[in-house]
Design a protein around this motif. Structure first.
Motif, PDB file in Angstrom:
ATOM      1  N   VAL B 192       0.789  -1.231   0.000  1.00  0.00           N
ATOM      2  CA  VAL B 192       0.000   0.000   0.000  1.00  0.00           C
ATOM      3  C   VAL B 192       0.819   1.277   0.000  1.00  0.00           C
ATOM      4  O   VAL B 192       0.464   2.233  -0.687  1.00  0.00           O
ATOM      5  CB  VAL B 192      -1.020   0.085   1.160  1.00  0.00           C
ATOM      6  N   LEU B 220     -11.694  -0.980  -5.885  1.00  0.00           N
ATOM      7  CA  LEU B 220     -12.525   0.219  -6.023  1.00  0.00           C
ATOM      8  C   LEU B 220     -11.907   1.422  -5.327  1.00  0.00           C
ATOM      9  O   LEU B 220     -12.158   2.559  -5.694  1.00  0.00           O
ATOM     10  CB  LEU B 220     -13.916  -0.057  -5.450  1.00  0.00           C
ATOM     11  N   GLY B 221     -11.076   1.169  -4.321  1.00  0.00           N
ATOM     12  CA  GLY B 221     -10.405   2.266  -3.640  1.00  0.00           C
ATOM     13  C   GLY B 221      -9.450   2.989  -4.575  1.00  0.00           C
ATOM     14  O   GLY B 221      -9.384   4.220  -4.589  1.00  0.00           O
ATOM     15  N   VAL B 222      -8.716   2.217  -5.371  1.00  0.00           N
ATOM     16  CA  VAL B 222      -7.788   2.812  -6.335  1.00  0.00           C
ATOM     17  C   VAL B 222      -8.559   3.617  -7.372  1.00  0.00           C
ATOM     18  O   VAL B 222      -8.204   4.745  -7.708  1.00  0.00           O
ATOM     19  CB  VAL B 222      -6.931   1.717  -7.013  1.00  0.00           C
ATOM     20  N   THR B 262     -19.791  -4.625  -0.496  1.00  0.00           N
ATOM     21  CA  THR B 262     -19.009  -5.743   0.047  1.00  0.00           C
ATOM     22  C   THR B 262     -17.686  -5.279   0.644  1.00  0.00           C
ATOM     23  O   THR B 262     -17.055  -6.021   1.370  1.00  0.00           O
ATOM     24  CB  THR B 262     -18.653  -6.795  -1.026  1.00  0.00           C
ATOM     25  N   ILE B 263     -17.279  -4.050   0.334  1.00  0.00           N
ATOM     26  CA  ILE B 263     -15.959  -3.615   0.791  1.00  0.00           C
ATOM     27  C   ILE B 263     -16.081  -2.896   2.121  1.00  0.00           C
ATOM     28  O   ILE B 263     -16.786  -1.905   2.225  1.00  0.00           O
ATOM     29  CB  ILE B 263     -15.347  -2.642  -0.208  1.00  0.00           C
ATOM     30  N   PRO B 264     -15.379  -3.377   3.128  1.00  0.00           N
ATOM     31  CA  PRO B 264     -15.421  -2.657   4.399  1.00  0.00           C
ATOM     32  C   PRO B 264     -14.688  -1.331   4.264  1.00  0.00           C
ATOM     33  O   PRO B 264     -13.707  -1.216   3.543  1.00  0.00           O
ATOM     34  CB  PRO B 264     -14.714  -3.595   5.369  1.00  0.00           C
ATOM     35  N   SER B 265     -15.176  -0.326   4.954  1.00  0.00           N
ATOM     36  CA  SER B 265     -14.564   0.991   4.862  1.00  0.00           C
ATOM     37  C   SER B 265     -13.472   1.129   5.915  1.00  0.00           C
ATOM     38  O   SER B 265     -13.502   0.473   6.945  1.00  0.00           O
ATOM     39  CB  SER B 265     -15.631   2.047   5.088  1.00  0.00           C
ATOM     40  N   ILE B 266     -12.514   1.998   5.644  1.00  0.00           N
ATOM     41  CA  ILE B 266     -11.439   2.159   6.625  1.00  0.00           C
ATOM     42  C   ILE B 266     -11.712   3.335   7.557  1.00  0.00           C
ATOM     43  O   ILE B 266     -11.180   3.411   8.642  1.00  0.00           O
ATOM     44  CB  ILE B 266     -10.070   2.289   5.923  1.00  0.00           C
ATOM     45  N   THR B 267     -12.581   4.248   7.163  1.00  0.00           N
ATOM     46  CA  THR B 267     -12.865   5.385   8.045  1.00  0.00           C
ATOM     47  C   THR B 267     -14.341   5.487   8.417  1.00  0.00           C
ATOM     48  O   THR B 267     -14.670   5.982   9.477  1.00  0.00           O
ATOM     49  CB  THR B 267     -12.464   6.715   7.358  1.00  0.00           C
ATOM     50  N   GLY B 268     -15.195   5.006   7.553  1.00  0.00           N
ATOM     51  CA  GLY B 268     -16.621   5.194   7.797  1.00  0.00           C
ATOM     52  C   GLY B 268     -17.176   4.256   8.850  1.00  0.00           C
ATOM     53  O   GLY B 268     -16.463   3.702   9.678  1.00  0.00           O
ATOM     54  N   HIS B 269     -18.472   4.065   8.779  1.00  0.00           N
ATOM     55  CA  HIS B 269     -19.174   3.206   9.722  1.00  0.00           C
ATOM     56  C   HIS B 269     -18.704   1.761   9.557  1.00  0.00           C
ATOM     57  O   HIS B 269     -18.502   1.289   8.457  1.00  0.00           O
ATOM     58  CB  HIS B 269     -20.671   3.326   9.438  1.00  0.00           C
ATOM     59  N   ARG B 270     -18.528   1.057  10.682  1.00  0.00           N
ATOM     60  CA  ARG B 270     -18.095  -0.333  10.596  1.00  0.00           C
ATOM     61  C   ARG B 270     -19.308  -1.244  10.698  1.00  0.00           C
ATOM     62  O   ARG B 270     -19.990  -1.262  11.702  1.00  0.00           O
ATOM     63  CB  ARG B 270     -17.114  -0.634  11.728  1.00  0.00           C
ATOM     64  N   GLU B 271     -19.562  -1.975   9.618  1.00  0.00           N
ATOM     65  CA  GLU B 271     -20.720  -2.860   9.584  1.00  0.00           C
ATOM     66  C   GLU B 271     -20.465  -4.073  10.473  1.00  0.00           C
ATOM     67  O   GLU B 271     -19.351  -4.568  10.555  1.00  0.00           O
ATOM     68  CB  GLU B 271     -20.957  -3.365   8.151  1.00  0.00           C
ATOM     69  N   LEU B 274     -20.477  -8.207   6.816  1.00  0.00           N
ATOM     70  CA  LEU B 274     -20.248  -7.759   5.446  1.00  0.00           C
ATOM     71  C   LEU B 274     -21.382  -8.219   4.550  1.00  0.00           C
ATOM     72  O   LEU B 274     -21.904  -9.311   4.701  1.00  0.00           O
ATOM     73  CB  LEU B 274     -18.944  -8.339   4.916  1.00  0.00           C
TER      74      LEU B 274
END
Lengths: 348, 340
Positions: B192, B220-222, B262-271, B274
């Motif tokens: 990364v 999708l982050g890229v 399906t992608i967990p977020s690194i800053t947003g709300h944590r589900e 998944l």
């Protein structure tokens, strides 16, 4: 967090794994690749510890040394009160069923000439006295548990997709009712939509069977999802070990900070955190820099970092960081660094 | 084209089929897209969605047999790349279209120095002599941020780290000032922090050189970081396409919507759990007569198995026009979609 009074299931003390380098005609021992150089942590029963870092930081080596797939150079690995690192071969064999591993590449870790049912049953042949029928019944039970159709029992690994193969690997790891499972990049080789399936499965199994995981990954967003606490490794050492929410809200170690900032949030509409672009590459673990191993790339480096190696210390309750920014000054150098730093730890 | 500028690259109705012993695989089905100068088009999809095959088909990089291009046109300027002969195509590759592959180790030749590999296209396509080529090679290595460039020309690929090798690959792709740079998962094999370096570099180079970039990735982050427009592929066809902000905020296709969840977020709300897309990608053994996503789609209707939906423009796209989707289903009103 969990009750800190309970005995941890896994305790690792100053684990070192050095691989010798031999050179020249006489194969003289000229140095060591210090893949893991003094790593300590503990994992509570039922907990998931995430172990993150870039390639070559030694995270997979930690996993393998923990199960004594490598002979550790030094240190203790206590699992359920027994030191794995010094067990004799027979005792180690009896211990094996409690600790299992799920590997990254489900293609390479499954024998292509064995059927699914033979693969899952193999650990039971080795370690239990179950009859063939009992084993078959258990295989079906495990296949149900990981969501594989019973009709597939006599198929070979190549007939399955990546996600299904990973399910086979998980079923095999579960065969002996282990307590502790090391997941070494279990989703790295899978497509995004399949990754979520496998992670959900691992979580369901943890709830159902009370498993303890060491989840090794370079995928920081997935680790945030699955782990309770996270250890960030850099060049064979732990840079920061913190509870998940605290780490992702505010990483303390400059490397953890840079690593988190480098992750691309899949949302162009959200304001992102300040991106820290690290200069250069990771130094070779055969020849790590003097002092702090991160000092060659650290944006906050100061004189003391190049001389003295910082030790992992608890700087906030439950948060361990190996960085001079947080350690009280030993004496002569840069007394001004300390107060400035405490501030940083408390605010922002 | 909304703003009237002529596209550098215009692909229409591209079809690629692989003939195998087990029958035909319809890897690319009527894919159309265009690319303007200085623009980054992100292409997302799972393995087997046809994203790499599409790009390889464009510039004749697929071995034939088994690959066969069944139709479509690929206009680079005023030339149709599918109609020109092999020699002319060879001139296009490298000179007009640069390619960066996923794995920088296997795409560099281990027995030649990096300098020779950068100079090869320069002498081949631009007719530079040895000295000119060398000067340009040094320039290129400096451009991609390799320190001590003149000395590094004499190094072999194994003497570079992964990130540095990818920089070399980019330098080679850029050597002849291509109009289009196709980058196929260029950062997937990198860590990364190194990936962040390469992404910065590409953004900087685009600004400096103004070329158009096609960036293929499953991350999708890229895409969110580098792309101006996004094209989502599934089962060998384009299922959704639009400006990056619009598409991430208001995804229309059930596949895109599911993929983003399906992608967990690194800053947003944590589900707590998944979201998953149940099932497996389709097997493309015939020309599709139905929607390829229908078996995994939560909104599948009767018409979906009868008719393969054509791409249709999304009206009232709030964050930029040019959004289209290939789906029979229409999501609920926009304000709900934003929260879904």
């Amino acid at each position: 967090m969990r009750d800190t009074m309970t005995e941890p299931l896994v305790r690792v003390d100053d684990l070192k794994m050095h691989f010798p380098i031999y050179t020249g005609v006489f194969r003289r021992h000229t140095g060591d690749v210090k893949a893991v150089d003094g790593v300590s942590f503990s994992i509570q029963p039922g907990e998931t510890l995430g172990l993150v870092g870039e390639s070559g930081c030694g995270k997979s080596t930690v996993g393998r040394a923990l199960l004594r797939l490598y002979e550790p150079t030094a240190g203790r690995v206590v699992i359920e009160g027994e030191d794995i690192a010094t067990l004799d071969p027979e005792a180690l064999r009896r211990k094996r069923p409690t600790m299992q591993m799920v590997f990254q590449d489900p293609q390479a870790s499954l024998n292509p000439r064995m059927t699914l049912s033979a693969i899952i049953a193999e650990p039971m042949v080795e370690h239990t006295s179950l009859t063939a029928e009992e084993r078959q019944a258990r295989v079906f039970e495990l296949m149900d548990a990981v969501g594989l159709n019973r009709r597939f029992a006599n198929r070979y690994p190549h007939e399955f997709s990546g996600g299904q193969r990973q399910r086979i690997g998980i079923a095999r790891a579960l065969a002996l009712n282990p307590k502790f499972i090391i997941c070494d990049e279990p989703i790295a080789a899978l497509d995004v939509s399949i990754q979520a399936q496998v992670v959900n499965l691992l979580e369901d199994l943890q709830d159902k069977l009370g498993l303890t995981y060491l989840f090794i990954s370079h995928d920081l967003s997935m680790v945030r999802h699955i782990a309770d606490r996270v250890a960030v490794m850099y060049l064979g050492r732990i840079a920061e070990l913190s509870p998940r929410d605290a780490l992702y809200a505010q990483p303390l170690h400059p490397y953890a900070e840079a690593l988190l900032s480098a992750v691309n949030e899949p949302d162009p509409n959200r304001a992102r955190r300040e991106r820290i672009i690290l200069k250069g590459d990771v130094p070779s673990p055969a020849n790590p820099p003097k002092g702090c191993s991160f000092c060659t790339r650290c944006p906050k480096v100061f004189a003391r970092c190049r001389v003295e190696r910082p030790e992992l210390a608890e700087v906030q309750p439950g948060r361990f960081v190996a960085c001079h920014l947080y350690t009280p000054d030993a004496g002569q150098t840069g007394a001004s660094g300390v107060p400035e730093h405490n501030q940083q730890g408390a605010s922002s | 084209m909304p703003d009237g500028a002529a596209p550098v690259l215009d692909v229409r109705g591209l079809k690629t089929v692989f003939r195998t012993r087990g029958g035909e695989i319809h890897a690319v089905n009527s894919v159309s897209f265009h690319l303007k100068r200085g623009e980054v088009l992100g292409v997302v999809g799972e393995s087997g969605s046809g994203k790499s095959v599409t790009m390889m088909s464009l510039i004749g990089l697929l071995p034939s047999p088994p690959a066969e291009i069944r139709g479509g046109e690929v206009m680079l300027g005023d030339r149709d790349l599918l109609k020109i002969d092999a020699e002319e195509l060879r001139q296009v590759r490298g000179a007009k279209v640069g390619f960066v592959f996923q794995d920088p180790m296997t795409s560099l030749n281990p027995v030649f120095t990096v300098g020779m590999q950068i100079m090869e296209p320069l002498r081949e396509h631009m007719g530079l002599d040895k000295q000119q080529a060398e000067a340009r090679a040094v320039e290129l290595l400096q451009l991609v941020g390799i320190p001590d460039a003149a000395k590094r020309l004499k190094s072999y690929p194994h003497q570079f780290s992964g990130g540095m090798r990818q920089r070399v690959m980019i330098a080679i792709a850029l050597a002849c000032n291509p109009d289009v740079l196709i980058a196929d998962e260029p950062t997937t094999a990198l860590d990364v922090t190194i990936q962040a370096q390469i992404l910065e570099l590409v953004k900087e180079l685009r600004q400096k050189l103004g070329m158009a970039i096609i960036w293929i990735t499953h991350d999708l982050g890229v895409i969110a970081t580098v792309a101006d427009r996004v094209m989502v592929m599934y089962g060998g066809q384009v299922v959704e396409h639009g400006p990056v902000k619009e598409l991430f905020a208001f995804p229309r296709h059930p596949y895109t919507r599911a993929l983003l969840k399906t992608i967990p977020s690194i800053t947003g709300h944590r589900e707590a759990r998944l979201q998953v897309i149940e099932g497996q990608p389709p097997i493309l053994n015939a020309t599709p007569t139905a929607c390829p996503f229908r078996a995994r789609c939560p909104h599948a209707m009767e018409i979906c198995s009868r008719e393969n939906p054509a791409r249709r423009a999304v009206d009232a796209a709030p964050l930029g026009h040019g959004h289209d989707v290939a789906c029979h289903w229409s999501p609920p009103a926009l304000h709900e979609a934003a929260h879904a």
